[in-house]
Design a protein around this motif. Structure first.
Motif, short mmCIF file in Angstrom:
data_model
loop_
_atom_site.label_atom_id
_atom_site.label_comp_id
_atom_site.label_asym_id
_atom_site.label_seq_id
_atom_site.Cartn_x
_atom_site.Cartn_y
_atom_site.Cartn_z
N THR A 159 0.84 -1.19 0.00
CA THR A 159 0.00 0.00 0.00
C THR A 159 0.88 1.24 0.00
O THR A 159 1.81 1.35 0.81
CB THR A 159 -0.92 0.01 1.22
OG1 THR A 159 -1.76 -1.15 1.17
CG2 THR A 159 -1.78 1.26 1.24
N VAL A 160 0.56 2.18 -0.91
CA VAL A 160 1.29 3.44 -1.03
C VAL A 160 0.29 4.57 -0.79
O VAL A 160 -0.77 4.61 -1.43
CB VAL A 160 1.95 3.59 -2.42
CG1 VAL A 160 2.63 4.95 -2.54
CG2 VAL A 160 2.96 2.47 -2.63
N ASP A 161 0.63 5.49 0.11
CA ASP A 161 -0.26 6.59 0.47
C ASP A 161 0.48 7.90 0.22
O ASP A 161 1.59 8.10 0.75
CB ASP A 161 -0.69 6.46 1.93
CG ASP A 161 -1.75 7.49 2.28
OD1 ASP A 161 -2.50 7.89 1.35
OD2 ASP A 161 -1.84 7.90 3.45
N ILE A 162 -0.12 8.77 -0.59
CA ILE A 162 0.49 10.06 -0.94
C ILE A 162 -0.45 11.17 -0.50
O ILE A 162 -1.62 11.20 -0.91
CB ILE A 162 0.77 10.17 -2.45
CG1 ILE A 162 1.69 9.04 -2.92
CG2 ILE A 162 1.35 11.53 -2.80
CD1 ILE A 162 1.90 9.02 -4.41
N ASP A 163 0.07 12.09 0.32
CA ASP A 163 -0.70 13.25 0.77
C ASP A 163 -0.28 14.43 -0.11
O ASP A 163 0.77 15.04 0.11
CB ASP A 163 -0.42 13.53 2.24
CG ASP A 163 -1.34 14.63 2.77
OD1 ASP A 163 -2.12 15.20 1.96
OD2 ASP A 163 -1.28 14.92 3.98
N PHE A 164 -1.11 14.75 -1.12
CA PHE A 164 -0.76 15.84 -2.03
C PHE A 164 -0.83 17.21 -1.35
O PHE A 164 -0.12 18.13 -1.73
CB PHE A 164 -1.72 15.83 -3.24
CG PHE A 164 -1.50 14.66 -4.16
CD1 PHE A 164 -0.38 14.61 -4.98
CD2 PHE A 164 -2.39 13.61 -4.21
CE1 PHE A 164 -0.18 13.54 -5.84
CE2 PHE A 164 -2.19 12.54 -5.05
CZ PHE A 164 -1.09 12.50 -5.87
N ASP A 165 -1.67 17.35 -0.34
CA ASP A 165 -1.74 18.63 0.38
C ASP A 165 -0.42 18.94 1.06
O ASP A 165 0.01 20.11 1.12
CB ASP A 165 -2.87 18.60 1.41
CG ASP A 165 -4.24 18.57 0.74
OD1 ASP A 165 -4.31 19.02 -0.44
OD2 ASP A 165 -5.21 18.12 1.36
N ALA A 166 0.24 17.89 1.56
CA ALA A 166 1.52 18.11 2.27
C ALA A 166 2.64 18.43 1.30
O ALA A 166 3.46 19.33 1.55
CB ALA A 166 1.87 16.87 3.10
N VAL A 167 2.70 17.71 0.15
CA VAL A 167 3.82 17.93 -0.77
C VAL A 167 3.61 19.16 -1.64
O VAL A 167 4.54 19.63 -2.29
CB VAL A 167 4.02 16.69 -1.67
CG1 VAL A 167 4.35 15.47 -0.83
CG2 VAL A 167 2.79 16.44 -2.54
N ALA A 168 2.39 19.71 -1.69
CA ALA A 168 2.10 20.85 -2.56
C ALA A 168 1.92 22.13 -1.76
O ALA A 168 1.23 23.05 -2.21
CB ALA A 168 0.86 20.56 -3.40
N GLU A 169 2.54 22.19 -0.55
CA GLU A 169 2.39 23.39 0.25
C GLU A 169 2.99 24.61 -0.44
O GLU A 169 2.49 25.73 -0.31
CB GLU A 169 3.03 23.19 1.62
CG GLU A 169 2.26 22.21 2.51
CD GLU A 169 2.92 22.06 3.85
OE1 GLU A 169 4.05 22.59 4.01
OE2 GLU A 169 2.34 21.42 4.74
N SER A 170 4.08 24.40 -1.19
CA SER A 170 4.73 25.52 -1.90
C SER A 170 4.09 25.80 -3.25
O SER A 170 4.53 26.70 -3.97
CB SER A 170 6.22 25.23 -2.08
OG SER A 170 6.39 24.06 -2.87
N GLY A 171 3.08 25.05 -3.63
CA GLY A 171 2.39 25.25 -4.90
C GLY A 171 2.93 24.41 -6.02
O GLY A 171 2.33 24.37 -7.09
N LEU A 172 4.07 23.72 -5.83
CA LEU A 172 4.67 22.93 -6.91
C LEU A 172 5.38 21.74 -6.29
O LEU A 172 6.08 21.88 -5.28
CB LEU A 172 5.67 23.77 -7.72
CG LEU A 172 6.28 23.12 -8.96
CD1 LEU A 172 5.21 22.90 -10.02
CD2 LEU A 172 7.40 23.99 -9.51
N PHE A 173 5.21 20.56 -6.88
CA PHE A 173 5.92 19.37 -6.41
C PHE A 173 6.33 18.56 -7.62
O PHE A 173 5.77 18.70 -8.71
CB PHE A 173 5.06 18.54 -5.44
CG PHE A 173 3.83 17.97 -6.04
CD1 PHE A 173 3.84 16.71 -6.65
CD2 PHE A 173 2.63 18.67 -6.02
CE1 PHE A 173 2.70 16.19 -7.21
CE2 PHE A 173 1.49 18.14 -6.59
CZ PHE A 173 1.52 16.90 -7.18
N LEU A 174 7.32 17.67 -7.39
CA LEU A 174 7.92 16.89 -8.48
C LEU A 174 7.83 15.42 -8.14
O LEU A 174 8.18 15.01 -7.02
CB LEU A 174 9.38 17.30 -8.69
CG LEU A 174 10.18 16.46 -9.72
CD1 LEU A 174 9.61 16.68 -11.12
CD2 LEU A 174 11.65 16.84 -9.67
#
Length: 565
Positions: free
Chosen positions: A17-32
């Motif tokens: 199981t893989v869980d990704i929190d996009f709210d956490a990684v996109a705090e600066s507005g951009l993630f890779l």
């Protein structure tokens, strides 16, 4: 649309199981999303597409290929996606169809696909739908696009981004056409081409109609009398802008001609009124002529009774002759009276003698019978003369009346003859005048027809001028809207390019000589992208809305201009 959380189990390369929190990684507005080849970067994007649309883009499509081959045989492939779209927050839990071991006995059994949709309402998750069709309808309504557009617009496929960075302007256009759905613009271009052909056909038809109208106007002018003063129509069909001025000159000449024709019409109406009066006088003259004819017939009857008049004259002469013996008749009357008295005395004497017994037949005087016979003869002649005298008086009075009637009839006939001559001359004069009035009336009808045609052409010219002004206004408005649409489109492209350039700059920060590029794999970086101002997604969406609105306004203005033309 905004992603919040993604959970993947036994899906693609992810056995666990893989869980990704996009709210956490996109705090600066951009993630890779980065990693080695085969690490599962694309599979994460496939998991997002599968959660939304129950399928993945490209050659990876197919439910059987979605279950991880590294997961235990009894593991259930599952994707859970939490996202916000159109102001609503949803969670979609979806499992593809897969084969699992039977719980009893050997072999495998097919497990159907499942989907659960929940929406966050008032701080709580509320179950919405579990039927795939209902879930697809909600996703389509909230996201607004399908899988094909989502994979081209929201997720840029791997490899296309690097090609876009290295491409020329023409190559970028081709890449963008592959990435974005430009069918609407192609349809607009085809529609404009069709409109151009249709308008060209309409222009040719209008030119033919204009040429026909000009020919009819020329024929009409040829029929207008030279005395009317209408100017000839001289136009050059190769210079349509000069046609309104030429038609205006002709219409002005025809207006003057119509004015003169109306004046002539009024004169003709006056002449017609006089002719009607003359006709009434002629009717009265005809009645007088009829009376003269009747008098003439009476005179002819009198002339035919001349023989009767001669007989009356003869009898009158006889009466006059009898008048000459009127004295003798008077003496005869007195003698008759005396004879009657003597006869009465004689009778009385005879009666006396008889009474004395002395009377006999011989006692009557011998001359009494002779005298009585003579008296009776004279009495008959006298009575005949009296009758003739009375008849002569009656005929004399009748003859006097006839002579008076003849003299009155002759005087009236002479007067009628004079008036008849005057009336015949007047009738002839008015007949000539009526002929002139009839010719004037025929000429007036022609001038009225010319006037109506001129008025129709004048109205056409006014309508043409009004349409030309409206077309000019709409053309100017369309030009302004085209410029505004081009500016909005250019601003959108600039924002997209700036956003892409900003992404390239973010990637360039982590590049070093000898290190492989995570996008293209190159180890040499001769020209790194420079950092620029960051473009927010909201600005890009606003620019897209403004560009679409400007394009819609331009399309509406183009339709209005085509209708006006």
């Amino acid at each position: 649309m905004r992603l919040h959380r993604l959970t993947v189990s036994a899906f693609g390369p992810f056995a666990e199981t893989v869980d990704i929190d996009f709210d956490a990684v996109a705090e600066s507005g951009l993630f890779l999303i980065h990693g080695a080849t085969g690490a599962g970067k694309t599979s994460l994007l496939d998991a997002v597409c599968f959660a939304l649309y129950a399928d993945v883009p490209g050659a990876r499509s197919g439910a059987r290929a979605l279950r991880s081959d590294h997961a235990p045989r009894d593991a259930v492939p599952r994707v859970v996606l939490e996202f916000t779209a159109s102001g609503r927050r949803f969670t979609i839990e979806r499992s593809p169809e897969f084969l699992r071991p039977k719980k009893r006995g050997a072999g495998e059994t097919r497990s159907p696909a499942r989907v659960v949709l929940r929406e966050r309402v008032g701080g709580e998750w509320v179950g919405k739908d579990i039927r795939p069709d209902d879930v697809a309808a909600v996703v389509r309504e909230t996201v607004g696009i399908g899988l094909g557009q989502f994979s081209k617009v929201v997720m840029l496929p791997q490899g296309e981004f690097a090609a876009f960075l290295r491409a020329t302007a023409e190559e970028r256009r081709q890449v963008l056409e592959r990435l974005f759905d430009v069918q609407r613009f192609t349809d607009v271009e085809d529609w404009l081409a069709g409109q151009r052909r249709d308008l060209a056909t309409e222009v040719d038809d209008h030119r033919r109609e204009l040429a026909a109208d000009l020919d009819r106007l020329g024929d009409l002018l040829a029929e207008v009398p030279a005395s009317a003063g209408a100017a000839p129509l001289e136009v050059d069909e190769a210079q349509p802008e000069a046609i309104p001025a030429a038609v205006s000159g002709v219409v002005a000449g025809l207006s003057d001609a119509v004015t003169a024709a109306m004046a002539a019409s009024e004169d003709a109406m006056v002449a017609v009124t006089a002719a009607l009066q003359a006709s009434a006088d002629g009717s009265r003259l005809a009645a007088l002529q009829e009376r003269a004819r009747v008098a003439r017939l009476g005179l002819q009857g009198l002339q035919e009774s001349a023989a009767t008049r001669h007989e009356a004259d003869r009898r009158l002469a006889l009466a006059r002759r009898a008048l000459r013996v009127s004295g003798h008749l008077d003496a005869l009357d007195r003698a008759q009276a005396t004879a009657r008295e003597a006869e009465q005395e004689h009778d009385a004497a005879v009666a006396a003698l008889r009474s004395l017994g002395l009377a006999t037949a011989d006692h009557r005087p011998g001359g009494s019978a002779m005298l009585r016979a003579a008296l009776q003869e004279n009495d008959e002649a006298i009575r005949h003369a009296a009758r003739l005298r009375a008849e002569s008086e009656v005929r004399r009075e009748h003859l006097t009346r006839l002579r008076d009637q003849v003299r009155a009839a002759e005087a009236e006939a002479a007067d009628h003859a004079v008036r008849r001559g005057d009336a015949e001359a007047e009738v002839e004069r008015r007949r000539v005048h009526a002929d002139r009035c009839e010719r004037a009336r025929a000429e007036l009808r022609g001038l009225r027809s010319a006037h109506e045609e001129a008025r129709r052409l004048h109205r056409l010219r006014l309508d043409h001028d009004a349409a030309a002004r409206e077309i000019e206004r709409l053309g100017s408005r369309r030009a302004d809207l085209r410029e505004a649409a081009q500016d909005a489109r250019q601003r959108l492209l600039d924002l997209r390019e700036a956003r892409l350039a900003g992404m390239a700059a973010e990637l360039a920060r982590g590049l070093a000589e000898g290190c492989a590029c995570p996008v293209c794999g190159a180890t040499q970086h001769p020209q790194l992208a420079q950092a620029s101002d960051r473009v927010a997604a909201e600005d890009l969406e606003l620019a897209e809305e403004q560009s679409d609105a400007a394009a819609g306004a331009l399309e509406q203005a183009t339709l209005e201009l085509a209708t006006a033309e």
